[in-house]
Scaffold this motif. Structure first.
Motif: not given
Length: 897
Positions: A508-521
């Motif tokens: 797509x010649x572009x990022x798939x998302x702007x922000x990656x929010x990572x949460x815990x387990x």
RNA sequence: AGGGACUUAGCUCAGUUGGUAGAGCGCCACCCUUACAAGGUGGAUGUCGUCGGUUCGAUCCCGGCAGUCCCUACCA
């Protein structure tokens, strides 16, 4: 209390009466739907597609609570919101489920044949698969269900083929013979990431390898003696003087008739064991590397099912463990076993089946990752993609630096079959998007398709665009790609997040998302991972039934801070269930007192004039403004727990504990019509804001209450999210000055309550109190709020004026900002004054501590010289105030006895 | 082995530019006061893991140590 009970809202909130009904209503009204084309700004999230075999667990509940929170918040902010749901075919997991069914019927997939078996899996999928999608509705997930995508849907399959073919043409996909991780239980390759290392208590065997010329023997150590059958060398360190002369000689490999060379390689650690290593290139990754360096033959001694093959001579057909025993026994007989020692080491296990993973030499398909990884690294380094919390950036970049080629072929039947055909004539491979009928190289029609399917993560890697119709050009992609936020756990950053970034950039010649929010387990109350085998996994569906979806969501969101693991306890869940009940009852109370309230024509905009409002009204509006601002800031910063906790405290400790108490006299006492009308307006407006503020956190109860509000629009879910910018007219009615005044009133009430509590004055007993303000302002504030003070402190009489005679009185100085009041409670005849003496002494002690600390600090000339003037002044002021309070208390103490 | 995180009230955790420690739950006491006992009011509780350094001042910044945990890679 017979038959004439009025039907009204229960004093207990019962989620079961509400949740299903509300969800259906939302659904019917199409509130979850995204617009393909819109003038509104887009906000999109793709749901990490759960396994088709899966059922909802707490990890999903957490993950979805965050996504639904964001999605509802943005929807209320007026964004054109898409939350795109999906379902993963989960190759291994699903195939295993159906194979287990077949086993019960005494058959196997091999007997059934590929076509029939795949049909059978589809049957299973259509009947039992996707149960989790129903469970998601119980949680309140507001996905656009009409757009549900399955990874084996036609559109996605087309995308998969196109990506495969293009990568192949670019030379980024290749087939090769390599040592890969092999799961004997699955009889399939698995990727490095699917291998879990576990500590295993095993043994290390020291074995003699005789030199071929009979001049002695070398001792090697190994944890896997059976692999010696595949040894093609022994290695020593090139600078190891002990063995220098032996390099180039041969040893006789015991139990076989082969002789193998002694080679020198840097890889060998001189310090470990005897400094001699057996080299088995076909069954160990390090040995494989050594084997390649020295061009050693590679002897594979294993079958696909983990038994030994024909290269193992007499051991053929045995399983690894049996062969090991036999080999050791045979060596012992030959006198070649030197010793056996206990040894703990890390052994790779298959994350799917938990069997021991075998390094296995086989032909597989690979994605060349280096060229894809470089740009995927850059977009994170440059901040085009942001990890939240930021600390995961490092982890991601570290992994991208050491990334290896990705083995994408799996020896399964359920999944996307590799679009490659082998020609019977020229033996060349034809790779094509559409099934070819003849070889692309020689035109021969004798083509057979590759048996293998693709790793499930291959299709997942395309998810952000394959779900939106790619490779076709679609409005959906125009509007919603790149997506806004990806919400996921850290355990699949590499499986999924990194690969989506690579594929998104490539295709797509572009990022798939702007922000990656990572949460815990989520862990249990003791901090252990939740797992079926431990029996500590809570079933969210049951939790929802018992406590309500809102309570569960609030529990999870309130402790999701800083991306760390969170411990789950039903005790805490109960606390938030109580909160929901509190909110429910606050609404009941409010609605009761709004029963005769006629909604003005201007509805949402209806407000009293400031002059009609009580101090309490101005105070709560001011506090509301502060909360709206804070919540907005927290949500923008992904500090969900802070937002949740702020709202919790506002609703319970500000709105319920104080505002609703302040306004009771307005409704219960002698009626001032203007005042009542103003308070009703404010109450209706503030309750409306509370419900809206809480909606993304607790959607069901808030929608239910919202629908009963006298001032409202169509639905909470699509009403505006409160923000100071949108609430200017209302918030202008708040006053910081009045708020401060009311805080003084609250402190005075608290002081009286404290005296009452500490002196054990019965709550039912109304008492007399004298308030002695030190200044005109305090005098005015107290006078204007006398009714509130009398009600909330349960007073018979309240005098405001001179301190007067302090004999046998409890005294408590109160001060706030520039206002000072002495709260005086005559105790004569009420209580034993001993308690009051204790209370005052305690208060004095505390103040004296403060004085000591402050005096010491202020008397240090260095402090005065270095500290900011502001800090010094504040200290001095505090010191004076504390001293003044002490003298007030001491005076009171003197008058007590 | 390498990398990272964590250690604050009995428990779970906040504490964001360094200025005398907070919440929820639990605990104690008293109350069924007309929204709520799934409630109300009041109360108790901390050498902020340990030892040093920087600073007028450290829970916060820096370093050593101890303990807990995670990730990555492996020594045959």
């Amino acid at each position: 209390m017979l038959m004439c009970q009025q039907v009204e809202l229960s004093d207990r909130y019962n989620p079961q009466d509400v949740e299903g009904r509300i969800y259906q209503w939302w659904s019917r009204n199409g509130y979850f739907k995204a617009e393909e084309k819109s003038t509104r700004l887009p906000f999109s999230i793709i749901l990490p597609p759960p396994n088709v075999t899966g059922s909802l667990h707490l990890g999903h509940a957490l993950n979805h609570s965050v996504q639904d929170l964001l999605v509802r918040w943005k929807r209320m902010q007026g964004f054109n919101v898409l939350w795109l749901p999906g379902l993963d075919h989960a190759g291994i997991a699903t195939q295993s489920v159906v194979e287990r069914e077949l086993k019960k019927e005494n058959t196997t997939r091999q007997q059934l044949g590929r076509e029939k078996f795949v049909e059978r899996v589809w049957e299973w999928k259509n009947q039992y698969g996707g149960r989790i999608l129903e469970q998601m509705r119980l949680l309140g997930d507001s996905c656009d269900w009409d757009r549900l995508v399955f990874t084996l849907d036609e559109g996605v399959s087309k995308a998969v083929r196109k990506v495969f073919v293009e990568l192949y043409k670019k030379g980024l996909i290749y087939k090769g013979l390599k040592l890969i991780n092999w799961s004997p239980a699955l009889e399939s390759a698995i990727s490095d990431l699917e291998v879990e290392h576990k500590e295993v208590k095993g043994q290390i065997y020291h074995i003699k390898y005789p030199l071929a010329d009979g001049s002695g023997a070398l001792e090697v150590a190994t944890t896997r003696p059976e692999t010696m059958l595949g040894d093609t060398a022994v290695a020593v360190h090139p600078e190891d003087d002990r063995y220098r002369e032996l390099v180039g000689k041969m040893v006789q490999l015991p139990l076989t008739n082969r002789t193998i060379p002694i080679i020198a390689d840097q890889y060998v650690d001189r310090e470990f064991g005897s400094g001699v290593v057996k080299i088995t290139p076909a069954h160990d990754f390090n040995d494989y590397a050594v084997g390649q360096r020295h061009k050693l033959p590679m002897i594979n001694i294993l079958n696909k099912n983990g038994t030994l093959n024909e290269n193992a001579g007499p051991y053929q057909g045995k399983k690894v463990q049996e062969a090991r025993k036999q080999v050791v026994a045979d060596l012992e007989k030959l006198g070649l076993l030197v010793k056996v020692e206990p040894h703990t080491h890390q052994v790779g296990h298959c994350s799917r089946t938990d069997c021991v993973v075998e390094p296995f030499l086989s032909e597989q398909w690979f994605v060349k990752t280096a060229p894809l990884a470089a740009p995927a690294k850059r977009v994170v380094e440059s901040g085009t993609i942001v990890f939240e919390p930021e600390s995961w950036t490092k982890t991601y970049l570290h992994w991208m630096n050491i990334i290896e080629d990705w083995c994408i072929s799996r020896q399964l039947w359920w999944g996307h079959r590799i679009p490659a055909w082998n020609c019977a004539n020229c033996k060349k491979v034809t790779v094509a998007e559409v099934d070819p009928d003849k070889c692309a190289h020689c035109g021969h029609a004798g083509l057979t398709q590759e048996e293998d399917v693709l790793d499930t993560w291959f299709s997942s890697a395309l998810w952000p665009f394959s779900t939106m119709g790619w490779p076709e050009k679609t409005e959906l992609q125009e509007t919603f790609y790149p997506t806004s936020v990806l919400v996921t756990g850290f355990d699949i950053i590499f499986f999924w997040v990194a690969r989506m970034i690579m594929m998104g950039l490539e295709f797509k010649h572009d990022v798939p998302f702007r922000t990656v929010y990572i949460h815990g387990v989520i862990r249990d109350a003791q901090g252990r991972k939740m797992s079926k085998s431990l029996g500590n996994a809570e079933d969210p569906v049951k939790l929802i039934e018992q406590w309500g979806a809102d309570a569960l969501r609030y529990t999870l969101i309130s402790q999701i801070a800083s991306g760390r693991d969170l411990k789950f306890s039903t005790q805490r869940l109960e606390g938030y269930r109580n909160f929901m009940n509190k909110l429910w009852n606050a609404a009941r109370f409010s609605l009761t007192n709004l029963a005769d309230f006629v909604t003005p024509a201007d509805g949402l905009d209806a407000l009293p004039s400031k002059s009609e409002m009580s101090h309490a009204d101005q105070w709560i509006v001011y506090k509301l403004g502060v909360v709206e601002k804070e919540v907005d800031e927290y949500l923008k910063a992904y500090r969900f727990s802070d937002a949740a906790n702020t709202l919790y405290a506002f609703v319970w400790n500000v709105f319920c504990d104080w505002y609703l108490e302040f306004i009771k006299p307005v409704f219960h006492g002698e009626l001032d019509v203007t005042q009542k009308r103003a308070t009703q307006l404010i109450l209706a407006q503030v309750l409306n804001r509370i419900v809206r503020l809480l909606h993304p956190f607790a959607p069901f109860i808030t929608e239910e209450i919202y629908q009963k509000l006298p001032i409202r629009s169509e639905a909470a879910i699509i009403d505006t999210y409160p923000h100071p910018r949108n609430d200017k007219a209302l918030l202008a009615l708040g006053s910081e000055e009045v708020a401060t005044n009311m805080d003084l009133v609250r402190e005075v009430i608290a002081a009286i309550r404290n005296i009452r509590g500490e002196n054990r004055i019965k709550p039912g007993l109304k008492i007399n109190v004298r308030l002695a303000p030190h200044d005109d302002k305090a005098q005015k504030v107290l006078g204007e709020n006398k009714v509130a003070i009398m009600t909330m402190a349960r007073l018979e009489n309240c005098e405001i004026g001179e301190a007067g005679n302090l004999s046998k009185c409890a005294v408590q100085p109160v001060q706030l900002a520039d206002m000072k009041v002495d709260v005086i409670v005559p105790l004569e005849g009420l209580v034993n004054i001993e308690e009051e003496i204790k209370r005052i002494r305690k208060a004095i002690e505390k103040l004296q501590k403060d004085v000591a600390v402050l005096t010491q600090r202020l008397s240090d000339p260095k402090f005065a010289a270095n500290a900011p003037a502001e800090v010094v002044q504040q200290g001095q002021r505090q010191l004076e105030e504390s001293k003044a309070q002490i003298s007030t208390l001491e005076a009171a103490l003197a008058r007590l006895s």
